[in-house]
Design a protein around this motif. Sequence first.
Motif, PDB file in Angstrom:
ATOM      1  N   PHE A  86       0.829  -1.198   0.000  1.00 35.50           N
ATOM      2  CA  PHE A  86       0.000   0.000   0.000  1.00 35.50           C
ATOM      3  C   PHE A  86       0.869   1.256   0.000  1.00 35.50           C
ATOM      4  O   PHE A  86       0.550   2.251  -0.647  1.00 35.50           O
ATOM      5  CB  PHE A  86      -0.931  -0.013   1.225  1.00 35.50           C
ATOM      6  N   PHE A  87       1.989   1.189   0.747  1.00 37.78           N
ATOM      7  CA  PHE A  87       2.911   2.322   0.827  1.00 37.78           C
ATOM      8  C   PHE A  87       4.104   2.147  -0.114  1.00 37.78           C
ATOM      9  O   PHE A  87       5.148   2.762   0.062  1.00 37.78           O
ATOM     10  CB  PHE A  87       3.398   2.515   2.265  1.00 37.78           C
ATOM     11  N   GLY A  88       3.931   1.323  -1.136  1.00 33.29           N
ATOM     12  CA  GLY A  88       5.006   1.004  -2.061  1.00 33.29           C
ATOM     13  C   GLY A  88       5.617   2.193  -2.769  1.00 33.29           C
ATOM     14  O   GLY A  88       6.780   2.142  -3.174  1.00 33.29           O
ATOM     15  N   ARG A  89       4.878   3.276  -2.903  1.00 36.30           N
ATOM     16  CA  ARG A  89       5.431   4.456  -3.592  1.00 36.30           C
ATOM     17  C   ARG A  89       6.627   5.035  -2.847  1.00 36.30           C
ATOM     18  O   ARG A  89       7.394   5.796  -3.410  1.00 36.30           O
ATOM     19  CB  ARG A  89       4.344   5.507  -3.804  1.00 36.30           C
ATOM     20  N   TYR A  90       6.781   4.657  -1.576  1.00 32.40           N
ATOM     21  CA  TYR A  90       7.917   5.141  -0.792  1.00 32.40           C
ATOM     22  C   TYR A  90       9.076   4.142  -0.764  1.00 32.40           C
ATOM     23  O   TYR A  90      10.105   4.408  -0.157  1.00 32.40           O
ATOM     24  CB  TYR A  90       7.482   5.430   0.657  1.00 32.40           C
ATOM     25  N   ALA A  91       8.905   2.992  -1.390  1.00 36.63           N
ATOM     26  CA  ALA A  91       9.918   1.931  -1.338  1.00 36.63           C
ATOM     27  C   ALA A  91      11.098   2.250  -2.243  1.00 36.63           C
ATOM     28  O   ALA A  91      10.969   2.927  -3.265  1.00 36.63           O
ATOM     29  CB  ALA A  91       9.287   0.601  -1.751  1.00 36.63           C
ATOM     30  N   ALA A  92      12.232   1.729  -1.863  1.00 37.35           N
ATOM     31  CA  ALA A  92      13.437   1.852  -2.683  1.00 37.35           C
ATOM     32  C   ALA A  92      13.307   0.966  -3.914  1.00 37.35           C
ATOM     33  O   ALA A  92      12.536  -0.006  -3.915  1.00 37.35           O
ATOM     34  CB  ALA A  92      14.658   1.442  -1.865  1.00 37.35           C
ATOM     35  N   GLU A  93      14.076   1.285  -4.935  1.00 33.26           N
ATOM     36  CA  GLU A  93      14.040   0.500  -6.162  1.00 33.26           C
ATOM     37  C   GLU A  93      14.381  -0.963  -5.869  1.00 33.26           C
ATOM     38  O   GLU A  93      15.322  -1.256  -5.128  1.00 33.26           O
ATOM     39  CB  GLU A  93      15.041   1.074  -7.174  1.00 33.26           C
ATOM     40  N   GLY A  94      13.585  -1.857  -6.400  1.00 34.59           N
ATOM     41  CA  GLY A  94      13.815  -3.291  -6.215  1.00 34.59           C
ATOM     42  C   GLY A  94      13.219  -3.861  -4.934  1.00 34.59           C
ATOM     43  O   GLY A  94      13.142  -5.072  -4.768  1.00 34.59           O
ATOM     44  N   GLN A  95      12.811  -2.991  -4.029  1.00 32.88           N
ATOM     45  CA  GLN A  95      12.300  -3.453  -2.741  1.00 32.88           C
ATOM     46  C   GLN A  95      10.965  -4.182  -2.891  1.00 32.88           C
ATOM     47  O   GLN A  95      10.752  -5.219  -2.257  1.00 32.88           O
ATOM     48  CB  GLN A  95      12.148  -2.258  -1.798  1.00 32.88           C
ATOM     49  N   ILE A  96      10.093  -3.678  -3.738  1.00 32.15           N
ATOM     50  CA  ILE A  96       8.786  -4.310  -3.928  1.00 32.15           C
ATOM     51  C   ILE A  96       8.972  -5.718  -4.479  1.00 32.15           C
ATOM     52  O   ILE A  96       8.353  -6.669  -3.999  1.00 32.15           O
ATOM     53  CB  ILE A  96       7.885  -3.461  -4.840  1.00 32.15           C
ATOM     54  N   ARG A  97       9.833  -5.859  -5.460  1.00 31.00           N
ATOM     55  CA  ARG A  97      10.113  -7.185  -6.022  1.00 31.00           C
ATOM     56  C   ARG A  97      10.629  -8.130  -4.932  1.00 31.00           C
ATOM     57  O   ARG A  97      10.222  -9.280  -4.859  1.00 31.00           O
ATOM     58  CB  ARG A  97      11.122  -7.073  -7.168  1.00 31.00           C
ATOM     59  N   GLY A  98      11.480  -7.626  -4.072  1.00 27.85           N
ATOM     60  CA  GLY A  98      11.992  -8.436  -2.964  1.00 27.85           C
ATOM     61  C   GLY A  98      10.879  -8.894  -2.033  1.00 27.85           C
ATOM     62  O   GLY A  98      10.833 -10.048  -1.605  1.00 27.85           O
ATOM     63  N   TRP A  99       9.962  -7.982  -1.717  1.00 29.98           N
ATOM     64  CA  TRP A  99       8.831  -8.350  -0.853  1.00 29.98           C
ATOM     65  C   TRP A  99       7.989  -9.433  -1.507  1.00 29.98           C
ATOM     66  O   TRP A  99       7.587 -10.406  -0.858  1.00 29.98           O
ATOM     67  CB  TRP A  99       7.936  -7.155  -0.585  1.00 29.98           C
ATOM     68  N   LEU A 100       7.700  -9.233  -2.797  1.00 30.06           N
ATOM     69  CA  LEU A 100       6.869 -10.200  -3.515  1.00 30.06           C
ATOM     70  C   LEU A 100       7.531 -11.577  -3.555  1.00 30.06           C
ATOM     71  O   LEU A 100       6.868 -12.594  -3.329  1.00 30.06           O
ATOM     72  CB  LEU A 100       6.577  -9.707  -4.930  1.00 30.06           C
ATOM     73  N   LEU A 101       8.821 -11.599  -3.815  1.00 28.79           N
ATOM     74  CA  LEU A 101       9.530 -12.884  -3.877  1.00 28.79           C
ATOM     75  C   LEU A 101       9.588 -13.550  -2.505  1.00 28.79           C
ATOM     76  O   LEU A 101       9.420 -14.768  -2.386  1.00 28.79           O
ATOM     77  CB  LEU A 101      10.936 -12.694  -4.455  1.00 28.79           C
ATOM     78  N   GLU A 143       7.405 -13.142  -0.009  1.00 29.32           N
ATOM     79  CA  GLU A 143       6.062 -13.624   0.324  1.00 29.32           C
ATOM     80  C   GLU A 143       5.707 -14.852  -0.510  1.00 29.32           C
ATOM     81  O   GLU A 143       5.081 -15.790  -0.023  1.00 29.32           O
ATOM     82  CB  GLU A 143       5.032 -12.513   0.106  1.00 29.32           C
ATOM     83  N   ARG A 144       6.130 -14.855  -1.772  1.00 26.41           N
ATOM     84  CA  ARG A 144       5.866 -16.004  -2.636  1.00 26.41           C
ATOM     85  C   ARG A 144       6.510 -17.264  -2.063  1.00 26.41           C
ATOM     86  O   ARG A 144       5.881 -18.324  -1.998  1.00 26.41           O
ATOM     87  CB  ARG A 144       6.376 -15.723  -4.051  1.00 26.41           C
ATOM     88  N   GLU A 201      -3.398 -20.155  -3.063  1.00 20.82           N
ATOM     89  CA  GLU A 201      -3.237 -20.204  -4.523  1.00 20.82           C
ATOM     90  C   GLU A 201      -3.688 -18.892  -5.167  1.00 20.82           C
ATOM     91  O   GLU A 201      -3.060 -18.420  -6.110  1.00 20.82           O
ATOM     92  CB  GLU A 201      -3.962 -21.411  -5.095  1.00 20.82           C
ATOM     93  N   PHE A 202      -4.750 -18.275  -4.649  1.00 17.03           N
ATOM     94  CA  PHE A 202      -5.162 -16.961  -5.144  1.00 17.03           C
ATOM     95  C   PHE A 202      -4.048 -15.939  -4.916  1.00 17.03           C
ATOM     96  O   PHE A 202      -3.697 -15.171  -5.812  1.00 17.03           O
ATOM     97  CB  PHE A 202      -6.456 -16.498  -4.464  1.00 17.03           C
ATOM     98  N   SER A 203      -3.489 -15.931  -3.706  1.00 18.12           N
ATOM     99  CA  SER A 203      -2.417 -14.981  -3.389  1.00 18.12           C
ATOM    100  C   SER A 203      -1.198 -15.212  -4.276  1.00 18.12           C
ATOM    101  O   SER A 203      -0.564 -14.247  -4.728  1.00 18.12           O
ATOM    102  CB  SER A 203      -2.016 -15.106  -1.912  1.00 18.12           C
ATOM    103  N   LEU A 204      -0.867 -16.472  -4.533  1.00 18.11           N
ATOM    104  CA  LEU A 204       0.270 -16.770  -5.410  1.00 18.11           C
ATOM    105  C   LEU A 204       0.024 -16.251  -6.828  1.00 18.11           C
ATOM    106  O   LEU A 204       0.935 -15.695  -7.457  1.00 18.11           O
ATOM    107  CB  LEU A 204       0.559 -18.272  -5.430  1.00 18.11           C
ATOM    108  N   ARG A 205      -1.196 -16.412  -7.339  1.00 15.98           N
ATOM    109  CA  ARG A 205      -1.517 -15.887  -8.673  1.00 15.98           C
ATOM    110  C   ARG A 205      -1.381 -14.367  -8.695  1.00 15.98           C
ATOM    111  O   ARG A 205      -0.826 -13.787  -9.630  1.00 15.98           O
ATOM    112  CB  ARG A 205      -2.935 -16.294  -9.100  1.00 15.98           C
ATOM    113  N   TRP A 206      -1.886 -13.713  -7.649  1.00 13.39           N
ATOM    114  CA  TRP A 206      -1.779 -12.249  -7.574  1.00 13.39           C
ATOM    115  C   TRP A 206      -0.313 -11.820  -7.543  1.00 13.39           C
ATOM    116  O   TRP A 206       0.078 -10.892  -8.259  1.00 13.39           O
ATOM    117  CB  TRP A 206      -2.529 -11.737  -6.339  1.00 13.39           C
TER     118      TRP A 206
END
Length: 188
Positions: free
Chosen positions: A101-116, A118-119, A158-163
């Motif tokens: 939700f607050f991703g606009r404040y994240a450093a470059e590459g940080q969102i991808r790291g979170w997603l990976l 959590e995955r 499985e829904f969360s993984l697809r998202w």
Amino acid sequence: MNIEQVILGFIYGEAMTGYELKKRFDDSVAHFFGATFSGIYPALRRMEKEGLVEKEVVLQEGRPSKNIVRITEKGRKSFADYLMSPLSPGVQKSDLLVRYFFGRYAAEGQIRGWLLEERARLMDTREGLLHMRKGASNDPESDAFRLKTLEMGIAQIEFSLRWIDEELALESEAELCGPDKTGREEKV
């Protein structure tokens, strides 16, 4: 729903120790209701004071005493009242979604790291639930309700993984094209 109600449900049919309760939480409802020893033991003390459970101390040679708790009639009534009460609204807590939700404040590459991250966690959790489902399917003591809650947990994961996979694909597209070409900025 609180920890006391879940404990009453577990001991409704059989007396257990705190350790056995923790194992039961972990082996059954942990995907939608987690509990720790630091939550279970204080709850048991409160429940004993309220007369919902009674404790039997079993002395063991060379080991600490074992405290076995069983539900009382007052506890059975309390559990029946819980089952008859209106459902409480479910609240999903997700550290990933709050950060996202607050991703606009994240450093470059940080969102991808979170997603990976959590995955990977969800993949492990799904494997655990699949293992539980296999065990429950082969257990004559298991019932359809336990299997259905496991199925729901698996479906949610499985829904969360697809998202997450869709978001990772958008992240990759944004790296190639820039955020202004993917509509990424508008999505948040």
